[in-house]
Design a protein around this motif. Structure first.
Motif, short mmCIF file in Angstrom:
data_model
loop_
_atom_site.label_atom_id
_atom_site.label_comp_id
_atom_site.label_asym_id
_atom_site.label_seq_id
_atom_site.Cartn_x
_atom_site.Cartn_y
_atom_site.Cartn_z
N VAL A 841 39.05 -25.69 9.06
CA VAL A 841 39.95 -26.19 8.03
C VAL A 841 39.53 -25.59 6.70
O VAL A 841 38.57 -24.82 6.60
CB VAL A 841 39.92 -27.74 7.98
N SER A 847 37.27 -28.76 12.84
CA SER A 847 37.99 -30.01 13.01
C SER A 847 38.78 -29.96 14.32
O SER A 847 39.55 -29.03 14.55
CB SER A 847 38.95 -30.24 11.84
N GLY A 849 41.64 -31.06 17.10
CA GLY A 849 43.01 -31.59 17.07
C GLY A 849 44.03 -30.48 16.99
O GLY A 849 43.73 -29.33 16.66
N THR A 851 47.33 -28.54 15.51
CA THR A 851 47.95 -28.32 14.21
C THR A 851 49.37 -28.86 14.17
O THR A 851 49.81 -29.41 13.17
CB THR A 851 47.97 -26.82 13.88
N GLU A 877 45.19 -32.80 14.19
CA GLU A 877 44.20 -32.38 13.20
C GLU A 877 44.45 -33.18 11.93
O GLU A 877 45.53 -33.13 11.36
CB GLU A 877 44.34 -30.88 12.95
N GLY A 881 47.52 -31.42 10.13
CA GLY A 881 48.39 -31.53 11.30
C GLY A 881 49.68 -32.26 11.01
O GLY A 881 49.75 -33.15 10.14
#
Length: 978
Positions: A841, A847, A849, A851, A877, A881
């Motif tokens: 990020v 990070s 997760g 997008t 994210e 996200g």
């Protein structure tokens, strides 16, 4: 004794010594060693006057300029240096000095003073102008280094402009005495400019070619766009030689005017999907205008007979045609063609000039076919195109290039020269077709038309295998080649339908032939739009589009083909208007055609046309030299033989030809493949759309008839909001789903919403409830925005269908290979755990997760939709996200909700979908932060952009943002729902 020997005074006329011989001496006191000088006629003291004494010794050589000691002693001096003989004998060498003779020194001094005075006067004369001239040179040199002045100065010098004109252009008016530079100053200025020019060439700087912009990235981007999308379609120069000359700043295969007009043409292709507002479009228009104006300025002093000038005028035709200026564009194309005919010398290789000649003649014939003018034919129609070229050896590569970041895509063979060769062969037949209909071959007979038709079929059969078939992998210029073929067939046969004296069966057969060829061409245009969009094409493709759509609409009447054809044509022209203003007049012409054919135009279609309906006659004439694109039957029919129509059909039967809509089997195909290829996708739409005329009528009829029909007596319908996901996983649903919803989604605009939603995907993408993969075609798999896509669905049958469709759309061939987006397929419930991607990020941390999470029409099939959305927020994210949803649910209107509630049980039992859920309440319960919410189709379609629960922005908590958004949703529901 001689007087010269006794006198102590130097009587010589002067010395010829130069100034370098002048020696300074110090004043000398009386030398005590010297003898006293005795006056002439007297004897020394202590001697008798009568005694003869010893004779005085005289040096062998005597100088007229004696040293100072000899002068004082009045002695003869031999002038030896550094010491005379007399001083050496007396051991006073250090005191032996010579002074410049007074007369000689004076003359030399006078001459030197005069020389210095003349030099000083000259310097004083130049001194006044030197400062001003230095300012001039400094200003011009500064301009050379600026980001817009340097190349323009060079270009003006190359055009032969004087320094006066350049100075006035720089904004520094010349004063009276300074209007004429001295030759030396002008030479120095020219040398400085040439040095700057050499530096650009040595560094291979693209700014060498244009003065419009100093942005090197922009110049290279525009040239690459042209070489990707326009050059393979209209091959007006040898790409290899051009690129080499462009990079090396060589003027043989490239020129400033050619580069500027190429950049102007590429401005038609400049598009930004994320920032395509009015200001951006105006900026692109201004940039195109500057490149075009620069080209026109350069061409004022250009030699028209040069090949680069001819090529410039040919591309200028495309630029002006795309801008809706067909009248002036036609004149430039004619100038290019006539200059090609009269060209006497060759500055390029014969192969390069052959490529350019065939490209220009093909373009000229194409435009003549659309404007129904007799074309020029400087090359015989029986000549063999590119006969001196090795079509394989000279071929280049092609990559799907739209933005500067696309340069990393994998190259694939372009077959550009091979396509251009077949293009030239096709247009030899088109050229002959125009001559036949113009009356140049006498009256139009059935035999002449059948011969032309047979030549078209032979051309189609003889295509090389690399470019013979069309599928989702076909390159854009190859698709355009096939579109031109079907357009040519329509132009050949369509005038016959305007004749009378037909047997009904013959007329119907001929009409079907025209329609089927037009449908085949439309099918290719639909494929092109789906794969490449209508933003990247040649302006002539728009003319092909209206001609093919006109044929379908004209001879299909109010049949199933008409609404889809009308929508496709108007929507495609609306998209193309962003880059090609000529699409506006073409829209207007097509609208007038629909009125003439008495085809109703829906309100949605009128909105697509927009301001184009206000275009006047002058704009229409300027667009394509005529107020309509349709064939001028008034000019064509008088040239035909009596009874031509039926004669054509009779001759056709005698030749034992199959119906025109059928294609002869290709050699080696064993009759399995005909010329029409795979059945047209368009025909599937026609068969499925016969009962529907509009969006609202279709929707309400579907709800009122199908959904409200009584349920079978032997089946119990599910209760409201119970789990019906097992119905969704029914194998028959996966098989029949696409055919059941395709027409509805197309006519209702749902596909456009899918495209809008999916185009925002970036990074690591998760598509939940992917179904049969109806979103797959809208992903940007080659633009670098998406890194990986994970498709998830709980139905294995649905995933199988989706995967098969994806691999058909984006096969792993040389074009994409490993550079294509990585794809993963999973059959599971979304609530089940699976690995999360990890990405960097902005803070530099890792990070986990996704997008982007996408779900379309999935909430309706989930047992607990709010919990499912909440779970999606946990795998998103957290910082950047986004969750993108396209769902169907309750409406704004109570009467629609009443119908939905009545039909929900039956629909859920059939499809495993509750389509009457309150999407707003589900969003509120999920806790997602709703950033954008729009509703369509009477409020039943929900378009949502959201963030994870608790997401913060600008100091406001996610709870507050969610509360505000959901409160707005609740107020809207209170006002518009029951």
């Amino acid at each position: 004794m001689k007087r010269s020997e006794t006198t102590g005074t130097d009587t010589s006329s002067g010395s010829n010594q130069s100034m370098q011989d002048v020696q300074s001496t110090s004043s000398t006191t009386n030398d005590p060693t010297c003898s006293e000088v005795v006056p002439l006629g007297q004897s020394r003291p202590g001697t008798s006057s009568g005694s003869t004494g010893r004779k005085r010794k005289v040096p062998d050589s005597v100088t007229p300029n004696a040293c100072t000691n000899c002068k004082r002693a009045r002695a003869k001096c031999d002038g030896a240096k550094p010491s005379c003989r007399r001083c050496a004998q007396r051991k006073i060498q250090d005191l032996c000095h010579y002074e410049l003779h007074a007369k000689t020194a004076k003359e030399q001094m006078i001459r030197e003073i005069q020389r210095l005075q003349r030099k000083n006067e000259h310097l004083e004369e130049e001194n006044d102008s030197l400062g001003e001239r230095n300012n001039w040179i400094e200003k011009i040199m500064r301009s050379l280094k600026d980001d817009g002045q340097g190349i323009e100065i060079i270009q003006r010098l190359k055009r032969g402009e004087s320094h006066k004109t350049i100075a006035e252009w720089l904004g520094r008016p010349l004063s009276g005495e300074m209007q004429d530079m001295s030759p030396i100053t002008e030479i120095r200025l020219t040398e400085a400019i040439e040095q700057y020019h050499r530096e650009l060439v040595e560094s291979h700087d693209p700014r060498y070619w244009t003065n419009v912009t100093a942005d090197v990235v922009l110049i290279e981007h525009l040239v690459t766009l042209y070489l990707t999308w326009i050059h393979p379609v209209h091959m007006l120069f040898d790409e290899g030689h051009f690129v080499k000359s462009f990079k090396q700043c060589s003027d043989v295969y490239c020129s400033s005017s050619l580069v500027n007009i190429i950049c102007a043409m590429s401005c038609h292709l400049l598009h930004s999907t994320w920032d395509d507002d009015e200001e951006t479009r105006n900026g692109i228009y201004n940039l195109r205008s500057k490149f075009l104006e620069e080209t026109r300025s350069l061409m004022k002093n250009a030699e028209v007979s040069k090949m680069t000038s001819i090529q410039t005028y040919a591309i200028m035709f495309l630029v002006e045609l795309g801008s809706g200026q067909g009248l002036i564009a036609s004149s430039h194309l004619r100038l290019a063609t006539e200059s090609l005919i009269t060209k006497q010398t060759s500055e390029q290789t014969s192969e390069s000039e052959e490529v350019a000649a065939w490209g220009i003649l093909t373009l000229h014939t194409a435009w003549s076919g659309f404007t129904y003018q007799k074309p020029t034919a400087p090359i015989s129609t029986h000549a063999h195109p590119f006969e001196n070229l090795d079509l394989r050896q000279l071929d280049s590569v092609w990559r799907l290039y739209r933005q500067p970041g696309d340069s990393s895509l994998v190259d694939r063979p372009s077959f550009a020269i091979l396509t251009a060769s077949e293009h030239a062969k096709l247009f030899r037949i088109i050229h002959e077709t125009i001559l036949v209909y113009c009356g140049s071959r006498g009256r139009v007979s059935a035999r002449s038309l059948l011969d032309l038709y047979d030549r078209y079929l032979a051309w189609r059969e003889g295509l090389p295998p690399d470019i013979a078939t069309v599928n989702n992998e076909t390159l854009p210029h190859v698709m355009f080649l096939h579109v031109q073929y079907y357009t040519a067939i329509v132009h050949l046969l369509q005038p016959l339908l305007a004749l009378d004296q037909y047997l009904k069966a013959s007329y119907n057969a001929l009409q079907n032939a025209v329609v089927e060829h037009a449908k085949a061409g439309m099918d290719l245009l639909m494929r092109y739009r789906a794969i490449y969009s209508n933003y990247y094409l040649s302006p002539l493709q728009l003319f092909c589009m209206v001609h093919l759509c006109d044929a379908v609409v004209h001879f299909s009447g109010e049949g199933a083909a008409t609404p889809i054809t009308v929508h496709f044509c108007l929507a495609s022209l609306s998209e193309a208007k962003r880059g090609y203003p000529v699409a506006g007049p073409l829209q207007n012409m097509f609208r007038v055609t629909l009125v003439d054919y008495r085809i109703p135009i829906s309100k949605e279609m009128e909105e697509l046309i927009g301001p184009a309906a206000q275009i006047g006659l002058e704009e229409l004439l300027d667009a394509c030299t005529r107020p309509t694109y349709r064939q001028p039957m008034v000019q064509i029919l008088p040239n035909t033989e009596p009874g031509l129509g039926q004669s054509f059909m009779d001759e056709w039967e005698k030749m034992s030809l199959k119906p025109v809509s059928a294609e002869r089997p290709r050699a080696g195909s064993a009759g399995k493949e005909n010329r029409m290829g795979i059945p047209s996708l368009l025909n599937q739409y026609y068969l499925a759309s016969g009962l529907f005329l509009g969006v609202l009528t279709l929707y309400t009829t579907y709800l009122a008839t199908t959904l409200l029909a009584p349920a079978p007596t032997n089946r119990i319908l599910p209760e409201k909001d119970t789990d019906v996901s097992s119905r969704y996983r029914d194998e028959s649903n996966a098989t029949n789903f696409d055919s059941s919803v395709a027409l509805t989604e197309t006519l209702s605009g749902l596909n456009r919403l899918r495209k809008r939603l999916v185009s925002q995907a970036r990074g690591y993408v998760l598509e939940v409830s992917c179904g049969t993969g109806r979103n797959g075609v809208y992903y940007d798999v080659s633009g670098g925005k998406v890194r990986k896509i994970c498709f998830v669905d709980q139905s294995a049958e649905m995933v199988t269908v989706a995967r098969r469709k994806w691999e058909g759309l984006w096969p792993k061939d040389d074009r994409f290979g490993k550079n294509m987006v990585e794809v993963e397929w999973r059959v599971q419930d979304i609530m089940s755990a699976f690995p999360l991607p990890v990405q960097s990020v902005e803070s530099g941390k890792q990070s986990p997760g996704f997008t982007t999470i996408i779900q379309t029409m999935g909430i309706c099939s989930m047992p607990e939709p709010a919990a499912a959305l909440r779970h999606l927020g946990t795998i998103l994210e957290p910082s950047s996200g986004r969750i993108l949803l396209l769902e169907h649910g309750r409406s704004h209107y109570s009467w629609v909700n009443w119908i939905l509630d009545r039909a929900a049980g039956r629909h859920a039992d059939r499809w495993g979908c509750w389509f009457n859920r309150d999407i707003g309440r589900v969003l509120e319960e999920s806790g997602l932060v709703v950033e954008r919410l729009e509703r369509f189709q009477l409020g039943t379609v929900w378009y949502v952009e959201a963030r994870a629960p608790g997401w913060r922005e600008e100091g406001k908590s996610g709870v507050e943002k969610t509360k505000n958004a959901n409160e707005g949703n609740r107020e809207a529901r209170k006002l518009k729902t029951s």
